[in-house]
Structure formats: C-alpha cells, structure tokens
Design a protein around this motif. Structure first.
Motif, PDB file in Angstrom:
ATOM      1  N   GLU A 227       0.826  -1.204   0.000  1.00  0.00           N
ATOM      2  CA  GLU A 227       0.000   0.000   0.000  1.00  0.00           C
ATOM      3  C   GLU A 227       0.858   1.250   0.000  1.00  0.00           C
ATOM      4  O   GLU A 227       0.606   2.214  -0.722  1.00  0.00           O
ATOM      5  N   VAL A 228       1.913   1.257   0.816  1.00  0.00           N
ATOM      6  CA  VAL A 228       2.802   2.416   0.914  1.00  0.00           C
ATOM      7  C   VAL A 228       3.528   2.661  -0.399  1.00  0.00           C
ATOM      8  O   VAL A 228       3.637   3.800  -0.868  1.00  0.00           O
ATOM      9  N   LEU A 229       4.031   1.603  -1.027  1.00  0.00           N
ATOM     10  CA  LEU A 229       4.770   1.752  -2.287  1.00  0.00           C
ATOM     11  C   LEU A 229       3.884   2.236  -3.433  1.00  0.00           C
ATOM     12  O   LEU A 229       4.380   2.759  -4.430  1.00  0.00           O
ATOM     13  N   ALA A 230       2.591   2.096  -3.266  1.00  0.00           N
ATOM     14  CA  ALA A 230       1.651   2.605  -4.270  1.00  0.00           C
ATOM     15  C   ALA A 230       1.225   4.034  -3.953  1.00  0.00           C
ATOM     16  O   ALA A 230       0.395   4.601  -4.673  1.00  0.00           O
ATOM     17  N   GLY A 231       1.795   4.600  -2.886  1.00  0.00           N
ATOM     18  CA  GLY A 231       1.457   5.968  -2.504  1.00  0.00           C
ATOM     19  C   GLY A 231       0.297   6.064  -1.545  1.00  0.00           C
ATOM     20  O   GLY A 231      -0.210   7.166  -1.287  1.00  0.00           O
ATOM     21  N   GLY A 232      -0.134   4.938  -0.979  1.00  0.00           N
ATOM     22  CA  GLY A 232      -1.298   4.926  -0.099  1.00  0.00           C
ATOM     23  C   GLY A 232      -0.949   5.124   1.365  1.00  0.00           C
ATOM     24  O   GLY A 232       0.212   5.273   1.745  1.00  0.00           O
ATOM     25  N   HIS A 233      -1.989   5.112   2.203  1.00  0.00           N
ATOM     26  CA  HIS A 233      -1.840   5.351   3.639  1.00  0.00           C
ATOM     27  C   HIS A 233      -2.474   4.218   4.433  1.00  0.00           C
ATOM     28  O   HIS A 233      -3.285   3.443   3.922  1.00  0.00           O
ATOM     29  N   LEU A 234      -2.098   4.141   5.707  1.00  0.00           N
ATOM     30  CA  LEU A 234      -2.557   3.077   6.589  1.00  0.00           C
ATOM     31  C   LEU A 234      -3.317   3.670   7.777  1.00  0.00           C
ATOM     32  O   LEU A 234      -3.225   4.862   8.065  1.00  0.00           O
ATOM     33  N   GLY A 235      -4.034   2.816   8.482  1.00  0.00           N
ATOM     34  CA  GLY A 235      -4.779   3.240   9.658  1.00  0.00           C
ATOM     35  C   GLY A 235      -3.920   3.238  10.903  1.00  0.00           C
ATOM     36  O   GLY A 235      -2.812   2.684  10.939  1.00  0.00           O
ATOM     37  N   TYR A 236      -4.440   3.849  11.964  1.00  0.00           N
ATOM     38  CA  TYR A 236      -3.728   3.957  13.239  1.00  0.00           C
ATOM     39  C   TYR A 236      -3.376   2.585  13.813  1.00  0.00           C
ATOM     40  O   TYR A 236      -2.220   2.322  14.174  1.00  0.00           O
ATOM     41  N   GLU A 237      -4.349   1.697  13.891  1.00  0.00           N
ATOM     42  CA  GLU A 237      -4.108   0.385  14.487  1.00  0.00           C
ATOM     43  C   GLU A 237      -3.103  -0.423  13.683  1.00  0.00           C
ATOM     44  O   GLU A 237      -2.281  -1.156  14.238  1.00  0.00           O
ATOM     45  N   GLU A 238      -3.161  -0.297  12.346  1.00  0.00           N
ATOM     46  CA  GLU A 238      -2.251  -1.070  11.502  1.00  0.00           C
ATOM     47  C   GLU A 238      -0.808  -0.638  11.704  1.00  0.00           C
ATOM     48  O   GLU A 238       0.093  -1.471  11.858  1.00  0.00           O
ATOM     49  N   MET A 273       7.728   9.882   2.690  1.00  0.00           N
ATOM     50  CA  MET A 273       7.621  10.437   1.341  1.00  0.00           C
ATOM     51  C   MET A 273       6.171  10.658   0.925  1.00  0.00           C
ATOM     52  O   MET A 273       5.851  11.611   0.209  1.00  0.00           O
ATOM     53  N   ASN A 274       5.280   9.789   1.383  1.00  0.00           N
ATOM     54  CA  ASN A 274       3.870   9.930   1.046  1.00  0.00           C
ATOM     55  C   ASN A 274       3.186  11.043   1.833  1.00  0.00           C
ATOM     56  O   ASN A 274       2.080  11.458   1.483  1.00  0.00           O
ATOM     57  N   GLY A 275       3.843  11.531   2.871  1.00  0.00           N
ATOM     58  CA  GLY A 275       3.244  12.543   3.722  1.00  0.00           C
ATOM     59  C   GLY A 275       2.321  11.889   4.732  1.00  0.00           C
ATOM     60  O   GLY A 275       1.205  11.469   4.418  1.00  0.00           O
ATOM     61  N   GLU A 276       2.763  11.767   5.977  1.00  0.00           N
ATOM     62  CA  GLU A 276       2.017  11.020   6.982  1.00  0.00           C
ATOM     63  C   GLU A 276       0.663  11.670   7.278  1.00  0.00           C
ATOM     64  O   GLU A 276       0.555  12.885   7.378  1.00  0.00           O
ATOM     65  N   THR A 277      -0.337  10.840   7.442  1.00  0.00           N
ATOM     66  CA  THR A 277      -1.637  11.328   7.890  1.00  0.00           C
ATOM     67  C   THR A 277      -1.607  11.501   9.404  1.00  0.00           C
ATOM     68  O   THR A 277      -0.693  11.020  10.088  1.00  0.00           O
ATOM     69  N   LYS A 403      17.204  10.298   5.041  1.00  0.00           N
ATOM     70  CA  LYS A 403      16.194  11.289   5.379  1.00  0.00           C
ATOM     71  C   LYS A 403      15.436  10.888   6.643  1.00  0.00           C
ATOM     72  O   LYS A 403      15.400   9.727   7.030  1.00  0.00           O
ATOM     73  N   ARG A 404      14.802  11.876   7.251  1.00  0.00           N
ATOM     74  CA  ARG A 404      14.099  11.645   8.515  1.00  0.00           C
ATOM     75  C   ARG A 404      12.839  10.801   8.296  1.00  0.00           C
ATOM     76  O   ARG A 404      12.029  11.117   7.440  1.00  0.00           O
ATOM     77  N   PRO A 405      12.628   9.776   9.132  1.00  0.00           N
ATOM     78  CA  PRO A 405      11.389   8.996   9.074  1.00  0.00           C
ATOM     79  C   PRO A 405      10.292   9.694   9.877  1.00  0.00           C
ATOM     80  O   PRO A 405      10.553  10.720  10.522  1.00  0.00           O
ATOM     81  N   PRO A 406       9.071   9.165   9.892  1.00  0.00           N
ATOM     82  CA  PRO A 406       7.999   9.779  10.682  1.00  0.00           C
ATOM     83  C   PRO A 406       8.337   9.928  12.157  1.00  0.00           C
ATOM     84  O   PRO A 406       7.817  10.820  12.837  1.00  0.00           O
ATOM     85  N   LEU A 407       9.207   9.078  12.669  1.00  0.00           N
ATOM     86  CA  LEU A 407       9.603   9.156  14.074  1.00  0.00           C
ATOM     87  C   LEU A 407      10.212  10.512  14.424  1.00  0.00           C
ATOM     88  O   LEU A 407      10.123  10.959  15.565  1.00  0.00           O
ATOM     89  N   ALA A 408      10.855  11.148  13.456  1.00  0.00           N
ATOM     90  CA  ALA A 408      11.506  12.432  13.727  1.00  0.00           C
ATOM     91  C   ALA A 408      10.506  13.487  14.167  1.00  0.00           C
ATOM     92  O   ALA A 408      10.856  14.420  14.902  1.00  0.00           O
TER      93      ALA A 408
END
Length: 596
Positions: A227-238, A273-277, A403-408
């Motif tokens: 899903e991520v490699l296609a530019g998509g996003h995931l839910g909180y629990e996932e 890269m996809n821009g975190e939700t 580059k910085r991951p979402p953890l940053a």
C-alpha cells in the motif's frame, strides 16, 4: 466538548502572543555563584586532558567543597576532539556514500525530490550491482537499509509522484541497462521493493507480485508496504501494530530480526515520502508509551516537555538546557529528552553537553521524576535509550535511510514523566505543514497547553535577529502557533510571527549567533562555554537568547508572572544575574549521580 475561542493577535506589530493564564510559581532565594572556565575552545586539547572536567573551578556559596568532591572530573566521558564524528556510535557501519548522496535527492517528498542525472544514476546502480555481487567491502558496501530506502523511493516516485519528480530520462536509461543484471544479484525482498506489482520494469520478473515474506510478522509488513509503495496510507491500528511487532531491532544478530532491514527501511521512508496522515503520526507517537510501564507522576505544579530536534544543532547555539535551568528557578519545571547522536544532521545535543559536563545521562523516568521534585534542581533530561529502547534500536538504520522517518516528528511529542499540575509541550519544527500535526499530537496527549516554534535550525530557539526583507519563502523563523486551555473552560488558539524589536526588548546586539559547524568534541565544549558564560551573567547573544526564549515560552504558555512579556524576561534575567540558574545546573550535574 471544549469550545474554541478565537483570539486576535496583539496590536503590537512586532509580535503575536497568547493571553495570560492564572497559575502559581515558586520563588527561590538568591545564591551567589562564581565559575571559571579552564579552557578556551580555540586551544588544542590533548588526550591527557580528555578526562579533565570542563568546569575545573566552581565557586558556590555555600557548598563549593561538595561540588569539588562529588567527582565531576571522573563523571564525564571525553572523546578525541580531532574526530568530527566523535559522538557517532562506532558499532554502526557507515553507509555507502555514493548511494547516500543519491538518497539525499530522492528520499523526500513529491515536491522536494530532485531526480538523478544520467551520470549519477549510472554510478549509483553500478555501485549497487557491484555491492550485490560481493565486490565491495567495508564502508563501500551498500547496506540492506540503503537498498530498501533507495528502491522504495524509486518505486514511490514511479507510482505516485507528479511528473516533475518522477524518474528522469537519465534514471530510466540507467535502470533499463542495469535491471537485467540487478534482478539476478539482488535478494528477493529488494526486488519486491523495486517492482512490487511487476509493472515498473516491464514484467521482467514475477518475484515482486508473488513475494509474501517470511513469517507472520514479515508477511504483515509486506502487505502494508504494498500500500505504501503505491502511494497509499494506513490506519492507526495497523501502523501501531506493525511497529510493536517489528521493534526492537536486534542489533547483535540481524539475521534473527523479525523482519528484513530492506522492508522496514522502505516502509519508514515510504511513509515519510507519502506525507504522513494524522492517524499514522499518532501511531508513531503513541506506539511505545507503555513499553516500560506507565510514566511516573511528579509532584510539581507545572511541567513543560521540551521537544527539540533529536539530531541536534550544527549552525546555531543550542540553549534549551540553559533555559531549563533558568525556568526552574521560579517553579517552571522542565523535561528535556533526546539522544546523544542522531542522523541525518548529527549535531550537538543536550545529552552530549550534559555528558561532557559530567552529568549522568542514563536516568530512568523515575529518577527524572525525583530530580523534577528536587527543590534545588527542578528539571531533568531523559534519553530515548532509557525510555524507549525499541525506538532507539532504529538509530543505526536511520543513518542509512538518509532522510528523517515519521519518528523524527513523533518523538518530539513525548511525556516520559507526568505532573500533578499544569502540563505543556513545546516542540520545534522546520518544514511548513508539520506545525498542525504537532499540535494535534499535543492535544492527543491531553496537555493543558501546546506550542510549536520555528526556531533556528527547526529547533526551539527563537532569534533576536531582524527578519530579512527577502525572507518571504515559507514560514519565517520565530513563527509560533499553539493552544492553551482556560481555567473557566474552553481554550485559546493563536499563531503568528514573533518579531524582535531590539529597543523594545533592550537588546544591544540583535545579530545572528552562529554555532558549531560539526558535532566534534571541541564544538560541544564551545557551546557549553557560551551557555555557562551566559548563566554567569555575561551579556551577549547567548545571554539574550536564553532570556528571550525563557521569557517568551513562559508568556506564550500563560505562566503566572509572565502576563507581560517584558516582565517575563526580567524574571529570567533575575534568575541568571542572581546566580540561581547556574547553581541549578551545577546541582543537576551532581545530583544526577546520586538520585536513586
């Protein structure tokens, strides 16, 4: 449900502020402190001096003998000042520089990415092929994490980025030449990342579409990564479930890890890269809150959590540690948190400074609680290494991702210790757009007030320098945004540019204050020297910044006694000029080794 109250900026054109709140602080009796620095940061230092304390002679009335006998000389761990990467862990292998340079261009967002030119693309793929064939050894070898980040970035660009930042013609030609060889040399997980659906490389292999991974955890990650490699996003629990499944990484035996490094690296950089939700960032922020049990609750009436950038400063003075000592003098307790060294910047951090001065940097959250409650200290530093070992286990991989991951973003909004009274979070940011998610995370934490600051280098330090007339791109340095709950119910929200007028704030020198250029030992010492000189009362840019930032944070958060910003700054000056702030810092260095 809280009601939001619209708040208009102050009529003064030089700054925007929050309205004041009504809270109580504690006063401290003045103590005379005398301090002399033994070295000049410009003098060369020898290995024989590495175990000597920066603070050779500290005169404190009373208690000078106690400080000298506490063992400050033996507490600090010194490193060779000639080595600029002295704080980087030697156990971590360095990334291949050729691929790392390419990652700097492509492992970023849809508008920031800079496609590789043909020469660079050919060089990078030749390097990867040579490494995959076992022809490169040591630091020349391309790591698994680099392979995951590089090919993950290439795939996301091909699948989801706008035309301007998709593959360049040079990248296409390079890939057409090297892919037939790479598909036979790369492991299956990397081939999957490079062409997950078998559509990018023209159906040259069926490995990507059929790849499922090894074991339940890796299979779960592969499904999310598609899903991520296609530019998509995931839910909180996932996202939260995945993080708990794959972390901590096994640093001693990577073959025994729950998932492969390329897959995890591609997942982390891909989400950025996809821009975190908001849901994804919340998962990164909260996933490990219960790792070591619930946070202790400190018996303090006010507690500020400072979220500085974990990768430190390389260009400007880092004064948050000294600001915490100042604010503690009048009852505003602070928790600082971070790491000793963090990529990509690898700059100067609070942990480096505290370690250099001889303080313990291995405090548990319970020990930090006791320091916050200590009437002679009132602030504490907590290392991610001690509080969130699972997240800390990613440190080596983060360097290879470039580059910085979402953890940053998420790691700046932590509550390692709670308070029985008023709680607030202050965090720095650089890239426009992240101020809103940061405030969202602060609200999710349930604090009474939250503030984001675009300080120097994306940190918390506001500057006294005039804003350049030409500086029109993006949000300016000294931009602040935040919220504060009201005692009568509801909340106030405000944002705006905090502009500095030297005459208004009595600054004699509003010039920029340059800081260290590397993370070397000598530059850490220089930063400490500037901060200690300021706490000793020496006027100058460091003194001005500490006063400005202490007073402004007090004012924006609505601290009692800070209703007027000039009064708030006067209070900060008194804490310094009386010697109380310096004594607080010296007490911290000593007490950090004694607290149980």
């Amino acid at each position: 449900m809280r009601s939001a109250i619209a708040y208009k900026p102050n009529s003064n054109p030089h700054y925007y502020f929050f309205s004041p709140s009504s809270r109580f602080g504690r006063s401290r009796s003045p103590v005379t402190v005398r301090l002399q620095l033994p070295y000049s940061a410009n003098k060369s230092l020898h290995r024989g001096n590495q175990r000597k304390s920066l603070i050779r002679s500290v005169g404190v009335d009373p208690g000078v003998d106690e400080l000298d006998e506490s063992g400050l000389i033996e507490y600090g761990e010194r490193r060779n000042p000639a080595i600029s990467s002295s704080y980087r862990g030697s156990r971590w292998p360095k990334p291949n520089q050729t691929v790392h340079d390419a990652q700097a261009r492509i492992c970023t967002g849809p508008t920031q990415t800079r496609p590789l030119g043909e020469d660079q693309a050919f060089k990078v793929l030749e390097t990867i092929l040579s490494s995959a064939r076992g022809e490169l050894k040591g630091e020349e070898e391309v790591s698994k994490a680099q392979l995951g980040a590089f090919f993950g970035a290439m795939t996301i660009r091909a699948n989801a980025f706008p035309e301007a930042t998709q593959w360049s013609e040079g990248e296409k030609r390079a890939m057409n030449k090297y892919w037939p060889f790479l598909v036979h040399a790369l492991p299956a997980d990397v081939i999957f990342i490079a062409d997950p659906e078998g559509t990018i490389m023209g159906g040259a292999t069926s490995i990507g579409p059929s790849f499922v991974g090894n074991g339940a955890t890796e299979m779960r990650l592969v499904g999310a990564l598609r899903e991520v490699l296609a530019g998509g996003h995931l839910g909180y629990e996932e996202v939260q479930g995945l993080l708990k499944d794959v972390l901590p990484l096994c640093s001693e035996d990577k073959n025994s890890a729950n998932v492969s490094e390329p897959l995890l690296s591609a997942f982390l950089i891909g989400q950025r890269m996809n821009g975190e939700t908001d849901r994804e960032l919340k998962a990164y922020c909260l996933a490990f809150d219960d790792e070591l049990g619930p946070p202790p609750v400190a018996d303090v009436s006010s507690l500020t959590h400072y979220g500085e950038t974990y990768d430190g400063n390389t260009r400007f003075f880092r004064g948050t540690l000294f600001m915490a000592a100042v604010r503690a003098c009048y009852g505003e307790s602070s928790v600082l948190h971070g790491v000793e060294w963090m990529p990509p910047k690898g700059g100067i951090t609070e942990e480096q400074m505290l370690k250099f001065m001889g303080a313990s940097t291995n405090l548990s959250t319970l020990q930090a609680k006791k320091l916050l409650e200590d009437d002679d200290v009132g602030f504490a530093y907590i290392s991610q290494r001690e509080a969130h070992p699972s997240l800390y286990s990613l440190l080596g991989m983060r360097e290879h991702m470039k580059k910085r991951p979402p953890l940053a973003t998420a790691e700046k909004v932590q509550q390692y210790v709670r308070a029985r009274g008023w709680e607030s979070i202050v965090a720095g940011f650089y890239h426009e757009g992240y101020e809103v998610p940061l405030l969202m995370l602060m609200r999710r934490r349930g604090v009474h007030a939250g503030l984001v600051v675009k300080g120097e280098e994306g940190g918390l330090s506001m500057t006294t320098k005039f804003r350049s007339i030409s500086a029109s791109k993006g949000l300016p340095v000294n931009y602040c945004s935040g919220f504060r709950e009201l005692e009568i119910g509801g909340s106030i929200e405000s944002d705006g540019y905090v502009g500095m007028e030297p005459k208004t704030y009595c600054y004699e020198n509003p010039a920029a204050m340059p800081g260290p250029k590397t993370d070397s030992w000598a530059h850490v010492m220089k930063t400490i020297e500037l901060g200690l000189a300021a706490l000793r009362g020496e006027r100058g840019p460091a003194y001005d910044r500490i006063v400005l930032n202490a007073g402004m944070v007090d004012h924006l958060l609505g601290c009692r006694g800070a209703e007027d910003v000039l009064s708030a700054m006067d209070r900060a000056r008194e804490a310094i000029d009386s010697g109380k702030a310096l004594k607080r810092l010296m007490n911290y260095i000593k007490t950090s080794h004694m607290v149980k």
